[in-house]
Design a protein around this motif. Structure first.
Motif: not given
Length: 153
Positions: A4-8, A45-56
Motif C-alpha cells: 500500500f502506498t499513499m497518494t497526496p 509512506t517514507p517518501s511523502m510528507d504525511m505527518g501532522d502540523n506541530v505547535i510547541v
C-alpha cells in the motif's frame, strides 16, 4: 498482497499542540520528529510528507538533563576563522530560546529535501501564546506518556 502506498489526495493532516514546560529535550524532540514524519500513522509512506502540523509552546522552559546545558553548540559563518559557539544555556537565556528545540528536532530527521519540507510543519514559540487557535489543535500530553519525560537533572 500488494504494497500500500499513499497518494497526496489521501493524506489527512492534523494540528497538534505540545506544551514543552518541564519536558526533557531529547524525549520531546523524538516525539515531535515522529509526529512530523507521520510514523505514528498506520499508513506511513517514507517518501511523502504525511505527518501532522506541530505547535510547541513554552520552549524556553524545556528541561535539559546532566551537563548538556553547558555544552557548546558550534557553527561556522563561512568566512576564514569564522567558527563560533554558544552554550545551550546562553541560547535558552538569549533572544531566541526556541532554536534549541528546533535544532534538536532537525537533527532527529533525515538530512534530505523531505526533512527540510517537514520542518516547515513545525512551529515553536518561547511563550505560552500562539497564533494558531483558528486551526483548533489537539493537545498532546507528553508529560503523561512516560514518567521519564519530566525527570530533572
Amino acid at each position: 498482497m500488494k504494497t500500500f502506498t499513499m497518494t497526496p489526495d489521501q493524506i489527512e493532516k492534523k494540528w497538534i499542540l505540545i506544551d514543552a514546560e518541564g519536558i526533557v529535550l531529547g524525549r520531546l524532540a523524538s516525539i515531535i520528529a515522529t509526529r512530523l514524519r507521520g510514523k505514528h500513522k498506520p499508513t506511513f509512506t517514507p517518501s511523502m510528507d504525511m505527518g501532522d502540523n506541530v505547535i510547541v509552546i513554552n520552549a524556553d522552559k524545556v528541561q535539559i538533563t546532566g551537563q548538556k546545558r553547558f555544552k557548546p553548540n558550534y557553527w561556522h559563518t563561512g568566512h576564514p576563522g569564522g567558527i563560533k559557539s554558544r552554550t545551550t544555556q546562553q541560547i535558552l537565556e538569549g533572544k531566541h530560546p526556541e532554536r534549541v528545540v528546533m535544532q534538536a528536532v532537525k537533527r532527529m530527521l533525515p538530512g534530505n529535501k523531505l526533512s527540510r519540507q517537514l520542518m516547515t510543519n513545525l512551529r515553536v514559540y518561547a511563550a505560552a501564546d500562539h497564533p494558531h487557535e483558528a486551526q483548533s489543535p489537539e493537545v498532546l500530553d507528553v508529560r503523561a506518556m512516560n514518567p521519564k519525560n519530566t525527570r530533572s537533572a
